[in-house]
Design a protein around this motif. Structure first.
Motif, PDB file in Angstrom:
ATOM      1  N   SER B  13       0.877  -1.266   0.112  1.00 36.97           N
ATOM      2  CA  SER B  13       0.120  -0.007  -0.238  1.00 36.97           C
ATOM      3  C   SER B  13       0.773   1.221   0.073  1.00 36.97           C
ATOM      4  CB  SER B  13      -1.076  -0.208   1.243  1.00 36.97           C
ATOM      5  OG  SER B  13      -1.466   1.059   1.090  1.00 36.97           O
ATOM      6  N   GLU B  18       1.615   6.995  -5.793  1.00 36.49           N
ATOM      7  CA  GLU B  18       1.321   8.386  -5.347  1.00 36.49           C
ATOM      8  C   GLU B  18       1.682   8.347  -3.943  1.00 36.49           C
ATOM      9  OE1 GLU B  18      -3.246   7.960  -5.117  1.00 36.49           O
ATOM     10  OE2 GLU B  18      -3.365  10.064  -6.692  1.00 36.49           O
ATOM     11  N   ASN B  19       1.327   7.016  -3.137  1.00 42.97           N
ATOM     12  CA  ASN B  19       1.839   7.842  -2.059  1.00 42.97           C
ATOM     13  C   ASN B  19       4.070   7.444  -1.801  1.00 42.97           C
ATOM     14  OD1 ASN B  19      -0.368   7.014  -1.042  1.00 42.97           O
ATOM     15  ND2 ASN B  19       0.222   4.754  -0.783  1.00 42.97           N
ATOM     16  N   THR B  52      -1.824  17.618   6.708  1.00 38.16           N
ATOM     17  CA  THR B  52      -2.070  16.780   5.551  1.00 38.16           C
ATOM     18  C   THR B  52      -3.351  16.521   5.724  1.00 38.16           C
ATOM     19  OG1 THR B  52      -1.827  15.589   7.910  1.00 38.16           O
ATOM     20  CG2 THR B  52       0.033  15.589   7.142  1.00 38.16           C
ATOM     21  N   LEU B  55      -5.798  15.358   2.889  1.00 41.28           N
ATOM     22  CA  LEU B  55      -5.130  14.505   1.956  1.00 41.28           C
ATOM     23  C   LEU B  55      -6.360  12.660   2.723  1.00 41.28           C
ATOM     24  CD1 LEU B  55      -1.585  14.391   1.790  1.00 41.28           C
ATOM     25  CD2 LEU B  55      -3.311  14.935  -0.016  1.00 41.28           C
ATOM     26  N   GLU B  56      -6.301  11.975   1.768  1.00 38.49           N
ATOM     27  CA  GLU B  56      -6.468  10.589   2.074  1.00 38.49           C
ATOM     28  C   GLU B  56      -6.478  10.213   3.516  1.00 38.49           C
ATOM     29  OE1 GLU B  56      -6.919   7.367  -0.625  1.00 38.49           O
ATOM     30  OE2 GLU B  56      -7.511   8.946  -1.757  1.00 38.49           O
ATOM     31  N   PRO B  57      -6.736   9.591   4.490  1.00 39.06           N
ATOM     32  CA  PRO B  57      -6.206   8.950   5.227  1.00 39.06           C
ATOM     33  C   PRO B  57      -4.176   7.780   4.827  1.00 39.06           C
ATOM     34  CG  PRO B  57      -8.294   8.759   5.300  1.00 39.06           C
ATOM     35  CD  PRO B  57      -8.097   8.592   4.129  1.00 39.06           C
ATOM     36  N   THR B  58      -4.367   7.307   4.058  1.00 40.06           N
ATOM     37  CA  THR B  58      -3.298   6.358   3.889  1.00 40.06           C
ATOM     38  C   THR B  58      -2.617   7.784   3.389  1.00 40.06           C
ATOM     39  OG1 THR B  58      -4.744   4.895   2.787  1.00 40.06           O
ATOM     40  CG2 THR B  58      -2.323   4.997   2.865  1.00 40.06           C
ATOM     41  N   GLN B  59      -2.538   8.215   2.162  1.00 38.47           N
ATOM     42  CA  GLN B  59      -1.478   9.936   2.018  1.00 38.47           C
ATOM     43  C   GLN B  59      -1.053  10.341   2.503  1.00 38.47           C
ATOM     44  OE1 GLN B  59      -3.306  11.208  -1.509  1.00 38.47           O
ATOM     45  NE2 GLN B  59      -3.523   9.175  -2.914  1.00 38.47           N
ATOM     46  N   GLY B  60      -2.287  10.713   3.774  1.00 36.26           N
ATOM     47  CA  GLY B  60      -2.069  12.209   5.073  1.00 36.26           C
ATOM     48  C   GLY B  60      -1.143  11.266   5.962  1.00 36.26           C
ATOM     49  N   TYR B 338      -7.069  11.133  12.057  1.00 36.67           N
ATOM     50  CA  TYR B 338      -7.313   9.935  10.528  1.00 36.67           C
ATOM     51  C   TYR B 338      -8.063   8.752  11.750  1.00 36.67           C
ATOM     52  CZ  TYR B 338      -4.491  12.220   8.011  1.00 36.67           C
ATOM     53  OH  TYR B 338      -4.017  13.753   7.143  1.00 36.67           O
ATOM     54  N   PHE B 353      -4.261  -0.871   8.398  1.00 31.65           N
ATOM     55  CA  PHE B 353      -3.961   1.575   8.562  1.00 31.65           C
ATOM     56  C   PHE B 353      -2.583   0.738   8.795  1.00 31.65           C
ATOM     57  CE2 PHE B 353      -5.918   5.529   9.372  1.00 31.65           C
ATOM     58  CZ  PHE B 353      -5.243   5.636   8.100  1.00 31.65           C
TER      59      PHE B 353
END
Lengths: 162, 506
Positions: B13, B18-19, B52, B55-60, B338, B353
């Motif tokens: 992930s 992107e990440n 942050t 952003l979406e949680p994972t990206q944040g 998050y 997560f």
């Protein structure tokens, strides 16, 4: 008369004791809504009130016992003490920031940010009027593109223009 | 085996294009803010944390990991190149890092610092992989009394975060708890401390308070000190030579081990381990007289210890919900944005997560090594940006950060108000980290206390009648004693070094 050797700590200790009484008053008010005397929304405020009063009293006692130069010495240190000009600038910055919050609601994000950043560039950086204006336009433009246009954060448009 | 699989899933992930980009941006921005003179890692993370949030949680979270490592590395950069330790834990790094920089060897010192950070980060991930399943197994045995005991254990941190006066530290902690009480009561649902102000019914937002106390305060301090851009001597190549690597390998390992194992104890800060590692290295060295005059071992050991403690700090943070250092306290706030509440059930409830977060720590650290290190000259140049330009930009970022969490102007006012309070706290030496820690832990403490009392039919004795909570309480008492002893030693060392002219910025 015994004089305190650390005035800032003395003032802080009195504030803490006063705060303890305010918290205890709220605890007393909340107790009437609780089902139990010992457990409820009032319990932690009650314990905190005791902490504030006891530790505040301890600090009060300590402020009379502190060695000369301790604590207060920091405030008298010529390196740590801001001059009158710096204090005025600090106060002006602080006022600008609160005015900025008010302007955000009134004029909306773009205009308020432009005005506030212009004043801050003048105040903190001592830049000329035109330079400050240039920096503030640049900064506001960049913030608008990144946060409002790209990341789509919704800011107030300003009640003045409604 | 499951743990390895979960970690691999986390990596898959975290390693998407992107990440990776988010990790890179986080590491770069974190380093930039961390490298600004006077802004320590804690302030840097506080300033950037809200950004942050969009952003979406994972990206944040991934960007946050990059910011964390970047800011930590930025703090070391100012310690080595400018003799300005952003935090007390960087003081030992200054002792030999700055003399090296003056000799034109600042580059290799930065290189060794980054390698030590990377090694310590890897050690932290391995530790988490090892400890996580054990803690996850224990998680189901945790009830409200155990949580309550954990919150009491967290109070031992007050000693290491006190910065001198224990009374002031506990008062600030009490102030933090009081602030966390504002809003609706968990038991009756009645508003508390609202005094008829509708915005107070929703309580204070933790990000606003953090931004105010760290970022806004930092700007106000800068105005008072009339900070300007910094001038840094030539750094030389950042890639250490073979000889420097050979000299640093053993100190890095020793420092890393000291930092990691002591860092597992909540209450044992990075400042303690960095000083211990430095003193240990000086003791085992055949030429102790070189220390203080530019010995590369004097940079490698405390940097490894500092970073190993920071990495090891993730273990009590994730497993017990106790942050052992100021940057981790801010990171805890970030994780809570998050919806992740670190604690014993974290690995049970949010396993995918959490493993992404762990993997992203590794990615953030790697980014730092491969991307940031060759760009050190860019950071050096950026430190020359005048403070008169940086300060308004930081204040505007603070505004957006405070506003964006709940789209509330009240939160912006709160941030500015706490900025002013933070300035006064700094001026009169009141430690702010206990306030933040207790503000974060306040709701958890209250909830666990109310549930514990309900379980014990109003009798608090239930806490020490259960084996796990009793063990936690005994551990808390032991840690309190250890913390007091180690902190006394560290404070003495800090005073010694301050007498030699090192100015601790925080």
């Amino acid at each position: 008369m015994i004089r305190p050797r650390n005035l800032p700590d003395l003032i802080a200790s009195l504030l803490c004791i006063a705060f303890g009484f305010i918290v205890s008053r709220e605890a007393y008010r909340l107790e009437s809504y609780a089902g139990s005397v010992y457990v409820g929304d009032h319990t932690l405020p009650f314990l905190l009130a005791i902490v504030f009063v006891v530790l505040g009293a301890a600090l009060l006692f300590q402020s009379f016992r502190a060695k000369i130069g301790e604590g207060e010495g920091a405030a008298h240190d010529p390196e740590s003490l801001a001059g009158n000009r710096e204090i005025s600038r600090l106060i002006l910055c602080f006022v600008t920031l609160f005015l900025y919050v008010w302007l955000l609601d009134w004029f909306g994000y773009v205009l308020a940010t432009l005005l506030a950043s212009f004043v801050l560039f003048r105040l903190i950086g001592f830049y000329r009027w035109l330079t400050s204006l240039f920096f503030s336009i640049l900064l506001t433009g960049c913030l608008y593109v990144v946060f409002i246009y790209w990341l789509q954060i919704t800011f107030s448009r300003g009640s003045f223009f409604d | 085996m499951d743990t390895i699989q979960l970690l691999m899933d986390g990596f898959s992930s975290a390693l998407s294009l992107e990440n990776l980009l988010m990790a890179a941006v986080g590491a770069l921005v974190g380093t930039f803010v961390g490298v600004l003179p006077g802004l320590g890692p804690t302030s840097a993370i506080a300033i950037l944390l809200p950004l942050t949030g969009v952003l979406e949680p994972t990206q944040g979270i991934i960007m946050l990991a990059g910011i964390y490592y970047g800011a930590m590395y930025g703090g070391s950069t100012t310690a080595i190149l400018l003799n300005i330790p952003g935090e007390i834990s960087s003081v030992p790094t200054c002792l030999d890092g700055y003399p090296l920089a003056k000799k034109g060897k600042g580059g290799p010192a930065l290189g060794i610092s980054a390698i030590a950070s990377f090694g310590a980060g890897v050690l932290g991930v391995i530790g988490l992989v090892f400890f996580a399943p054990i803690l996850a197994d224990q998680a189901l045995k945790f009830g409200p009394p155990e949580y309550f005991a954990l919150m009491l254990l967290a109070l031992t941190l007050m000693v290491s975060l006190s910065g001198g006066s224990l009374i002031k530290s506990f008062l600030m902690g009490a102030f933090g708890y009081s602030l966390s009480l504002v809003g609706l009561g968990p038991s009756s649902g009645m508003p508390r401390f609202d005094y008829g102000v509708s915005q107070l019914m929703g309580g204070f937002d933790m990000i606003s308070i953090i931004i105010g106390l760290f970022a806004v305060t930092e700007v106000l301090k800068g105005i008072e000190e009339r900070r300007s851009g910094a001038t840094i001597a030539k750094t030389g190549s950042v890639y250490p030579g073979k000889e420097e690597l050979m000299k640093s390998a053993a100190p890095m390992l020793r420092g890393g081990l000291v930092g990691f194992f002591l860092g597992l104890l909540p209450g044992c800060s990075a400042a303690i381990t960095a000083f211990l590692a430095y003193d240990l290295e000086k003791k085992v060295s055949k030429h102790p007289e070189r220390f203080g005059n530019g010995a590369i071992e004097g940079v490698a050991a405390p940097e490894a210890a500092n970073n190993a403690t920071s990495s090891a700090g993730f273990i009590p943070l994730f497993s017990l919900g106790i942050p052992s250092s100021p940057p981790l306290a801010i990171l805890l706030a970030g994780l809570m944005i998050y919806g992740l509440t670190p604690g014993p059930v974290l690995f049970e409830q949010h396993a995918p997560f959490v493993w992404t977060v762990i993997a992203s720590m590794f990615v953030g650290n790697t980014m730092l090594l491969i991307l940031n290190l060759p760009m050190v000259w860019v950071w050096v140049k950026l430190t020359r940006v005048p403070y008169g330009i940086m300060a308004p930009i930081i204040l505007m970022f603070c505004t957006i950060g405070a506003y964006s969490v709940r789209n509330s102007l009240f939160d912006v006012s709160t941030a500015f108000l706490f900025g002013a309070l933070g300035y006064l706290f700094h001026k009169y030496k009141w430690p702010v980290v206990p306030l933040v820690l207790c503000f974060i832990l306040g709701p958890l403490l209250e909830e666990s206390f109310i549930q514990t009392m309900a379980m014990g039919a109003g009798n608090i004795a239930i806490v020490w009648s259960r084996p796990i909570s009793l063990v936690i309480l005994v551990a808390a008492a032991a840690l309190l004693v250890i913390s007091i002893l180690l902190n006394r030693r560290t404070n003495k060392r800090v005073r010694e070094e301050q007498a030699h002219g090192i100015d601790v910025a925080s």
